[in-house]
Design a protein around this motif. Sequence first.
Motif, short mmCIF file in Angstrom:
data_model
loop_
_atom_site.label_atom_id
_atom_site.label_comp_id
_atom_site.label_asym_id
_atom_site.label_seq_id
_atom_site.Cartn_x
_atom_site.Cartn_y
_atom_site.Cartn_z
N TRP A 5 3.55 0.15 2.37
CA TRP A 5 4.80 0.70 1.83
C TRP A 5 4.74 0.78 0.30
O TRP A 5 5.37 1.67 -0.30
CB TRP A 5 6.00 -0.16 2.25
CG TRP A 5 6.02 -1.53 1.63
CD1 TRP A 5 5.55 -2.67 2.16
CD2 TRP A 5 6.53 -1.87 0.33
NE1 TRP A 5 5.71 -3.73 1.31
CE2 TRP A 5 6.34 -3.26 0.16
CE3 TRP A 5 7.14 -1.17 -0.70
CZ2 TRP A 5 6.71 -3.95 -0.99
CZ3 TRP A 5 7.52 -1.85 -1.85
CH2 TRP A 5 7.32 -3.20 -1.98
N ALA A 6 3.98 -0.11 -0.32
CA ALA A 6 3.86 -0.08 -1.78
C ALA A 6 3.14 1.19 -2.23
O ALA A 6 3.52 1.82 -3.23
CB ALA A 6 3.10 -1.31 -2.25
N HIS A 7 2.11 1.60 -1.50
CA HIS A 7 1.39 2.82 -1.83
C HIS A 7 2.29 4.05 -1.64
O HIS A 7 2.27 4.98 -2.46
CB HIS A 7 0.14 2.94 -0.95
CG HIS A 7 -0.81 1.79 -1.10
ND1 HIS A 7 -0.60 0.57 -0.51
CD2 HIS A 7 -1.99 1.69 -1.78
CE1 HIS A 7 -1.60 -0.24 -0.80
NE2 HIS A 7 -2.46 0.40 -1.57
N CYS A 8 3.07 4.03 -0.55
CA CYS A 8 3.97 5.16 -0.30
C CYS A 8 5.04 5.26 -1.38
O CYS A 8 5.36 6.37 -1.86
CB CYS A 8 4.63 5.01 1.07
SG CYS A 8 3.47 5.06 2.45
N LEU A 9 5.60 4.13 -1.79
CA LEU A 9 6.62 4.14 -2.83
C LEU A 9 6.04 4.66 -4.14
O LEU A 9 6.66 5.49 -4.84
CB LEU A 9 7.18 2.73 -3.02
CG LEU A 9 8.22 2.56 -4.14
CD1 LEU A 9 9.44 3.43 -3.88
CD2 LEU A 9 8.61 1.09 -4.29
N ALA A 10 4.85 4.18 -4.50
CA ALA A 10 4.21 4.64 -5.74
C ALA A 10 3.93 6.14 -5.68
O ALA A 10 4.12 6.86 -6.67
CB ALA A 10 2.91 3.87 -5.97
N LEU A 11 3.50 6.62 -4.52
CA LEU A 11 3.21 8.05 -4.37
C LEU A 11 4.47 8.89 -4.51
O LEU A 11 4.44 9.98 -5.10
CB LEU A 11 2.54 8.29 -3.02
CG LEU A 11 1.78 9.61 -2.87
CD1 LEU A 11 0.71 9.75 -3.93
CD2 LEU A 11 1.15 9.68 -1.49
N TYR A 12 5.58 8.42 -3.98
CA TYR A 12 6.86 9.14 -4.12
C TYR A 12 7.26 9.24 -5.59
O TYR A 12 7.68 10.30 -6.07
CB TYR A 12 7.95 8.44 -3.32
CG TYR A 12 8.17 9.03 -1.95
CD1 TYR A 12 9.08 10.07 -1.75
CD2 TYR A 12 7.45 8.58 -0.85
CE1 TYR A 12 9.29 10.61 -0.50
CE2 TYR A 12 7.64 9.12 0.40
CZ TYR A 12 8.55 10.14 0.58
OH TYR A 12 8.74 10.69 1.82
#
Length: 727
Positions: free
Chosen positions: A145-152
């Motif tokens: 989820w950390a990678h997804c948040l950073a990508l957003y």
Amino acid sequence: MDVADLLTSAGINISVCVVAFSLYSVLRKQPSNACVYFTRRYISEAIRPDDPFSLRRFVPSAGWIMQAWRATDEEILEAGGIDAVVFMRIVVLSIRIFIIAAVICVFLVLPVNYYGKDMEHKNFRFESIDVFTIGNVEEGSKWLWAHCLALYIITCAVCVLLYLEYKSITKMRLAHITGSHPNPSHFTVLVRGIPWSQDHSYSKSVESFFSTYYPDTYVDHQMIYRPSTVHKLKKDAKKMYRILRPVETEYVRGDKPCYLCGGTAHTFKLLQNGEDSIRSQTSIDELHPTQIEKECPAAFVFFKNRYAAVVAAQVLQSSNPMLWVTQLAPEPHDVYWSNLGIPYKQVWVRKIVVLLIALAFVFVFLFPVTLVQGLTQPHVLTRWFPQIKGVLKLRFLNMLVTGYLPSVILILFLYTVPPIMMLLSRIEGNVSRSDRKRSACIKVLYFTIWNVFFVNVLSGSFINQMSIFSQIRELPMMLAKQVPTQATFFTTYVLSSGWASLAFELIQLFALICNILRRFILRSKKEPTNIALTFPHHTEIPRLLLFGLLGFTLSILAPIILPFLLVYFFLAFLVYRNQILHVYVTKYESAGQFWPIVHNATIFSLVIAVAVLAMKKSPMASGCTIPLIIISLLFNEYCRKRFSQVFKRNPAQVLIEMDRRDEQWGKEEGIYNRLRSEYCQLAYISRDLTISKDFSVAGPNRQSSTDHNSPQGADENSLKQESDSRE
């Protein structure tokens, strides 16, 4: 490769940059190098520096860095035009994006990657680079989820910044069109595919056609002649120059009618020092070609106003689309005359042939890329070359061979790409120099993205699994798996290709060597001619966009690359500003035509970064990132509809307002009188026939209009004074 090896590689490149920057700060102070490091001023002024010996000339300094940092966008615009400002906007945009990415990924994503698996970590210096990648996170981990948040966050920031830049550059382009002096290209249409008639010449056909169908707006036309005819005139002019050269003369510019084109060609009156003048009365009538034999099926057609020219350029002129093909003419300095004689029916054949040659070149380039990937893997290298197995046991040599050498070899191979792509773009039949350079830029961009990114990633898997081509369906998953494993190679590539290339760009190694040979080996006392270089957009823009792709893709997968990328972009900001202000000369202006390429490539890089994360075996990663792909594509489509059309066609509303303004100010007659002389083929083909340093047969060079801040009539110590004030 571990962290210590990466820092060693970074130290080598930092040392190269420090030495190169220090050497440049010394070389630029030497009066003999004025033609290398102050080219823009050198060709616009009669500089004869006579600087006395001083130890300060041999002490490195950072004055040029401060000057480049303090330069404003107005100074960049004045020196290099809109294209230079757009290029610097690319660098600034990259800095802004990757500052945001670095802050988020280093403090959020990097710790998740580092502690992704339950393992005992070594000393930081001896940790493997793979520990800092997403490959160290368990498949399906909830921490994704950390990678997804950073990508957003990164995606939203990129879209906002791209929109603001696109809007700003579009306004700048429109301001350039409306605020500049009347441009002859706005009133001129290039006509190709003129049908052949046995009864009369091409010129008569053009006059008859446009007088019939555009009776109210057609003004005149000018035929294009075969290059061999113009070169004959040029050869005769060179003979006259060699005859007159021994006479000590003073050159004064004058204007005479050009009997080949019907316009005005710039000639010279030869004035004997202290005596009566000697006038060179050259009869061009004797060289005047037979119209029907020497004309090409192409012509420049002039119209009364801009709106009429735009309408004529965009309308289908005939029921046969291969005849009477029209387009807005390039500006005079931008015309690529040698390609105007190519029959229009050959153009599409040339494009197909060039495409096939480019694809064949891409295929041939797979072999050096595969070789480079083999060098990055010690077990593969020892399998290929068993005799070096003992050498690789030494830590430093192992790091040098597997970490630094592969990227250097790849860079050496890539240096052959831009000249080849420029040659292919010339063969394509582009009618303007800016189109040729833009076409080469696109080719180099596609080539580098495919070979440096995709082929490097997939060839690593091909070396380990020879059955890659039998698993075509698994290629997307293989791409997602292999990208993090190539983080080491891409990081060292940024160091060697990015940092070192900026150092050599600053030194201008080729021009410096030529200048040293001319002055100290050949002992030539002649002033150098034809030293003006235009900015190499076709090499530098693809390099920036490739690094952008690496940054977007690896910012989530391997954030350790981001600090090195930021250092590169900050150095690029200083180096390219310095080069635009002092070295490169603007000969023609495309008014920001490179920006749509940059925008589309940035969106492509963003989509690839999102897609690679989406292919991870995690429902969270797939479910959260797929909407980002859709949002990015919709944003790109909106920008294409909102802005990109302005870069393809000039708005009728703007052109009509400009025509009305010219009518009110009574400028029409002056514009009409300039059209034929501006598109005089003899003058522009003979631009390289330089009679003196400040004047040529082609008339005033474009840089004379851009070098407003270069004082005229400088004395012998002007270069010294300039260097002292900067240092």
